[in-house]
Write an enzyme that holds these catalytic residues in place. Structure first.
Site, PDB file in Angstrom:
ATOM      1  N   GLY A 138      -5.200  -1.676 -13.109  1.00 42.31           N
ATOM      2  CA  GLY A 138      -4.764  -1.170 -14.419  1.00 42.31           C
ATOM      3  C   GLY A 138      -5.574   0.042 -14.853  1.00 42.31           C
TER       4      GLY A 138
ATOM      5  CB  SER B  37      -4.089  -2.252  -8.199  1.00 39.14           C
ATOM      6  OG  SER B  37      -4.928  -3.209  -7.598  1.00 39.14           O
TER       7      SER B  37
ATOM      8  CG  ASP C  44      -1.502   9.485  -9.180  1.00 36.28           C
ATOM      9  OD1 ASP C  44      -0.268   9.689  -9.164  1.00 36.28           O
ATOM     10  OD2 ASP C  44      -2.018   8.448  -8.730  1.00 36.28           O
TER      11      ASP C  44
ATOM     12  CE  LYS D  20      -5.281   7.634  -9.388  1.00 36.40           C
ATOM     13  NZ  LYS D  20      -4.316   6.523  -9.299  1.00 36.40           N
TER      14      LYS D  20
ATOM     15  NE  ARG E 298      -3.665   0.646  -3.581  1.00 35.70           N
ATOM     16  CZ  ARG E 298      -4.329   0.078  -4.589  1.00 35.70           C
ATOM     17  NH1 ARG E 298      -4.564   0.763  -5.681  1.00 35.70           N
ATOM     18  NH2 ARG E 298      -4.732  -1.170  -4.517  1.00 35.70           N
ATOM     19  CD  GLN E 299      -7.392  -0.402   2.903  1.00 31.09           C
ATOM     20  OE1 GLN E 299      -8.028  -0.483   3.943  1.00 31.09           O
ATOM     21  NE2 GLN E 299      -7.158  -1.444   2.126  1.00 31.09           N
TER      22      GLN E 299
END
Ligand code: R5P
Length: 290
Positions: A218, A216, A162, A186, A93-94
């Site tokens: 939630g 992760s 999302d 989102k 995600r990074q």
């Protein structure tokens, strides 16, 4: 070429299931620590000239990443042909600098993971954007598995919580010929907090099925479930490939309007709640390795 399967310590359950399906041998490894805490691994089988699949799930701590990197290197020096099978790609995600001064962590990880392998298979990595940092990686998306779980539930609207997960919901909707597909906008404020906006007044079907790549904290799922409940959903089901369940995520999900949560076994679940069901992804991975 002979096939063998190896795994880091936290990935051995899934690796064993896949090995059974492929009728392959599970390789023996000695895992240990040096007195100062550094990791030690040693491959105990003869792997020379063998086609080796090395499984790892890269959940925190960093320990899991290090075990994969060391094992891949040991296998390479023992003259195996190594394919890394990353069942959960941590740090994915990074994938960009969101605030000045940040690293692109997945860029760093891609270099480490590819250092000693001939190729990599990433099981449902977070976003295709992460893939641009890899040179030897291929992603597999378990949409057939998601569809087979959703199929057992009637009268559902498929929901992407999302914009990126809308693609996932659409892909599963297409497989099931289900025209009811929607998404929410989102905005992630912090690692722990998300904001979700929706003008949904009334859901068109009785039930909702939220599809995401991972859970992760939630936060994403709980926000989406609250909106769907308000819009009249009787049952809210969730399916995510990776159940990270950071901190007290499971307790929070347990108290939320979510009816049932399905995750796959890319990450070993140590805590369980009644709402949680684990579905094995072993068939999909075995098909890829055949
Ligand atoms: C985000 O883009 C992912 O697809 C998931 O929605 C997100 O990572 C889930 O995180 P959390 O459970 O902490 O909301």
């Amino acid at each position: 070429m002979d096939k063998m399967i190896f795994a880091t310590e936290t990935s051995s359950d899934l690796a064993k299931k896949v090995a059974k399906k492929l009728n392959s041998k599970i390789g023996k490894v000695k895992f240990d620590h040096f007195p100062d805490g550094e990791l030690y691994v040693r491959v105990l089988d003869d792997v020379k000239g063998k086609n080796v699949y090395l499984f790892a799930t890269l959940t925190p701590p960093t320990h899991n990443i290090m075990q994969f990197v060391l094992l891949a290197n040991a296998l390479k020096h023992a003259h195996a042909h190594v394919t890394g099978v990353i069942t959960y790609t941590g740090y994915a995600r990074q994938d960009r600098v969101s605030h000045p001064g940040e690293p692109i962590s997945i860029e760093v990880l891609s270099k480490l993971l590819e250092m000693s392998v001939d190729r990599l298979i990433l099981v449902d990595p977070h976003d295709h954007r992460a893939l641009r940092f890899f040179k030897k990686a291929k992603a597999i998306r378990p949409f057939d598995l998601l569809a087979s779980v959703v199929k057992n539930h009637k009268d559902v609207t498929l929901v992407g919580p999302d914009v990126p997960s809308f693609e996932r919901a659409k892909a599963v909707g297409k497989l099931l010929k289900n025209p009811h597909v929607m998404f929410f906008f989102k905005h992630r404020k912090t690692g722990k907090e998300v904001k979700m906006v929706s003008d949904l007044k009334k859901i068109k079907t009785k039930n909702a099925f939220i599809l995401d790549d991972m859970i992760s904290t939630g936060g994403t799922i709980i926000k989406a479930a609250n909106i769907l409940k308000k819009a009249g959903a009787e049952n809210i089901y969730v399916m995510a490939t990776h159940g990270v369940f950071a901190g007290n995520a499971l307790e929070r999900l347990n108290k939320s309007p979510v009816t049932k949560i399905f995750v796959t076994d890319t990450i070993k679940q140590t805590k369980r709640i009644g709402k949680l069901k684990v579905v094995s992804i072993a068939d999909i991975i075995a098909k890829e390795l055949r």
